[in-house]
Design a protein around this motif. Structure first.
Motif, short mmCIF file in Angstrom:
data_model
loop_
_atom_site.label_atom_id
_atom_site.label_comp_id
_atom_site.label_asym_id
_atom_site.label_seq_id
_atom_site.Cartn_x
_atom_site.Cartn_y
_atom_site.Cartn_z
N THR A 218 0.82 -1.22 0.00
CA THR A 218 0.00 0.00 0.00
C THR A 218 0.85 1.26 0.00
N LEU A 219 2.14 1.15 0.23
CA LEU A 219 3.02 2.31 0.28
C LEU A 219 3.48 2.69 -1.12
N SER A 220 3.99 3.92 -1.25
CA SER A 220 4.44 4.41 -2.56
C SER A 220 5.95 4.60 -2.55
N SER A 221 6.58 4.28 -3.68
CA SER A 221 8.03 4.43 -3.80
C SER A 221 8.46 5.89 -3.80
N SER A 222 7.51 6.81 -3.97
CA SER A 222 7.84 8.23 -3.97
C SER A 222 7.82 8.83 -2.57
N ASP A 223 7.36 8.05 -1.57
CA ASP A 223 7.33 8.56 -0.19
C ASP A 223 8.75 8.69 0.35
N GLU A 224 8.94 9.65 1.24
CA GLU A 224 10.26 9.84 1.85
C GLU A 224 10.48 8.82 2.96
N PHE A 225 9.45 8.58 3.77
CA PHE A 225 9.56 7.64 4.89
C PHE A 225 8.43 6.61 4.79
N TYR A 226 8.75 5.36 5.21
CA TYR A 226 7.74 4.30 5.13
C TYR A 226 8.15 3.11 6.00
N THR A 227 7.14 2.41 6.48
CA THR A 227 7.35 1.19 7.26
C THR A 227 6.08 0.35 7.19
N SER A 228 6.25 -0.98 7.27
CA SER A 228 5.13 -1.90 7.39
C SER A 228 5.25 -2.74 8.66
N ASP A 229 6.03 -2.25 9.60
CA ASP A 229 6.22 -2.92 10.89
C ASP A 229 4.92 -2.83 11.70
N ASN A 230 4.33 -3.97 12.02
CA ASN A 230 3.06 -3.97 12.74
C ASN A 230 3.16 -3.43 14.16
N LEU A 232 4.33 -0.66 14.74
CA LEU A 232 4.07 0.77 14.55
C LEU A 232 2.70 1.02 13.95
N ALA A 233 1.88 -0.03 13.87
CA ALA A 233 0.53 0.08 13.34
C ALA A 233 -0.44 0.43 14.47
N SER A 234 -1.68 0.67 14.09
CA SER A 234 -2.74 0.89 15.07
C SER A 234 -3.25 -0.47 15.55
N TYR A 235 -3.31 -0.68 16.87
CA TYR A 235 -3.82 -1.95 17.37
C TYR A 235 -4.22 -1.84 18.84
N ASN A 236 -4.98 -2.83 19.28
CA ASN A 236 -5.35 -3.00 20.69
C ASN A 236 -4.78 -4.33 21.17
N ALA A 237 -4.44 -4.39 22.45
CA ALA A 237 -3.88 -5.62 22.99
C ALA A 237 -4.43 -5.87 24.40
N ASN A 238 -4.63 -7.14 24.70
CA ASN A 238 -5.06 -7.58 26.03
C ASN A 238 -4.09 -8.62 26.56
N THR A 274 -3.57 -6.87 15.54
CA THR A 274 -2.81 -6.95 14.29
C THR A 274 -2.51 -8.40 13.96
N GLN A 275 -2.95 -8.83 12.78
CA GLN A 275 -2.71 -10.19 12.27
C GLN A 275 -3.21 -11.27 13.23
N ASN A 276 -4.21 -10.91 14.07
CA ASN A 276 -4.77 -11.87 15.03
C ASN A 276 -3.68 -12.55 15.85
N PHE A 277 -2.71 -11.79 16.27
CA PHE A 277 -1.56 -12.34 17.00
C PHE A 277 -1.95 -12.69 18.43
N ASN A 278 -1.50 -13.85 18.91
CA ASN A 278 -1.69 -14.22 20.31
C ASN A 278 -0.52 -15.08 20.76
N ALA A 279 -0.31 -15.11 22.07
CA ALA A 279 0.84 -15.85 22.61
C ALA A 279 0.51 -16.35 24.01
#
Length: 291
Positions: A218-230, A232-238, A274-279
């Motif tokens: 979803t990111l563009s090669s013309s952007d100056e800064f970018y990341t897909s690290d989850n 740094l994404a929006s999420y909730n955790a319990n 994010t990504q239905n992560f659980n541990a």
């Protein structure tokens, strides 16, 4: 009271050297404690880039599909240093025989290589390049070389009776990358005599995403800064926890010249959106003291 600290850590891709100190003062017949602390960490990366960006990688050795555009603007990071400077203030107050509270504030400034070199990024405006079932990245994560973080919080304890204490914690965090977060935790230590404590707890965390985050492709090669690290994404955790502690004030059990002070067993179940992560996390600890 003055205190100081020095730290050193080394991993295969990261080296950290830190030092700092704190000043603590007691007031109001020792019912009030004020602490000011500062730390500096001077770190350095030994980057482990994704394999497709390493010097010995040759795409011609593989059968690939798509155009050769997985590294259109790629270059290794030039500066590998990361520096962190933190200043913290805490004020603890005994309000009554049954209530103790502490207010905490932290200010952190970072500069240098704040990107993670092994984080892949895929752009939506470039055609995918595939080797068998593996998609080659278009670039690695690129983030600003400075970051300012501010956090404020409160930690309180409420004495209910000799067998039950309620401990609460809240923290608000914000930074200039666009992340805002809230953390809330409550713990209920329940004592059974002087030797046993059961402590269930619950922790909730929520955050907004950084201004530079984008999902896969979803990111563009013309952007100056970018990341897909989850992270740094929006999420909730319990996080749901249950712990058990055995405490022996007399150290009656001996091993060699050491007495057993405590045994601690804890189980945690963690889940986030994010990504239905659980541990599932379990830990067992022993504390010994010398006779």
């Amino acid at each position: 009271m003055l205190s100081g600290n020095v730290s050193f850590a080394n991993e295969y891709d990261y080296t950290s050297f830190g030092f700092g100190g704190s000043l603590t003062k007691l007031f109001n017949q020792k019912n009030t404690e004020v602490q000011l602390k500062g730390n500096i960490y001077l770190d350095q990366w030994n980057p482990q880039y994704p394999i497709e960006f390493r010097e010995d990688f040759n795409l011609n050795n593989y059968n690939y599909q798509g155009e050769i555009n997985f590294s259109p603007n790629y270059s290794n990071f030039e500066s590998l240093n990361r520096n962190s400077y933190s200043l913290g203030l805490s004020v603890s107050q005994i309000l009554s025989k049954s209530i103790q509270t502490s207010f905490i504030a932290d200010f952190v400034v970072q500069d240098g290589l704040l990107s993670t070199p092994h984080q892949r990024v895929y752009f939506e405006d470039l055609q995918d390049t595939m080797i068998e079932n593996f998609m080659l990245a278009n670039d690695v994560e690129r983030l600003p070389d400075s970051r300012t973080k501010i956090a404020i919080g409160n930690r309180s304890s409420f004495y209910i009776n000799q067998n039950l204490i309620v401990r609460s914690y809240y923290r608000y965090y914000t930074d200039d990358w666009g992340i805002n977060s809230h953390t809330f935790k409550v713990e209920l230590p329940i004592k059974f005599g002087i030797n046993y404590t059961l402590y269930p707890s619950y922790r909730y965390y929520t955050q907004t995403q950084t201004d530079y985050f984008g999902e896969f492709n979803t990111l563009s090669s013309s952007d100056e800064f970018y990341t897909s690290d989850n992270d740094l994404a929006s999420y909730n955790a319990n996080q749901y926890s249950l712990g058990f502690k055995y405490y022996d004030p007399l150290n009656s059990f001996k091993i060699g010249g050491f007495g057993l002070k405590s045994i601690q067993l804890e189980y945690n179940y963690y889940e986030r959106t994010t990504q239905n992560f659980n541990a599932n996390i379990s830990s067992l600890g022993f504390t010994f003291i010398a006779d």
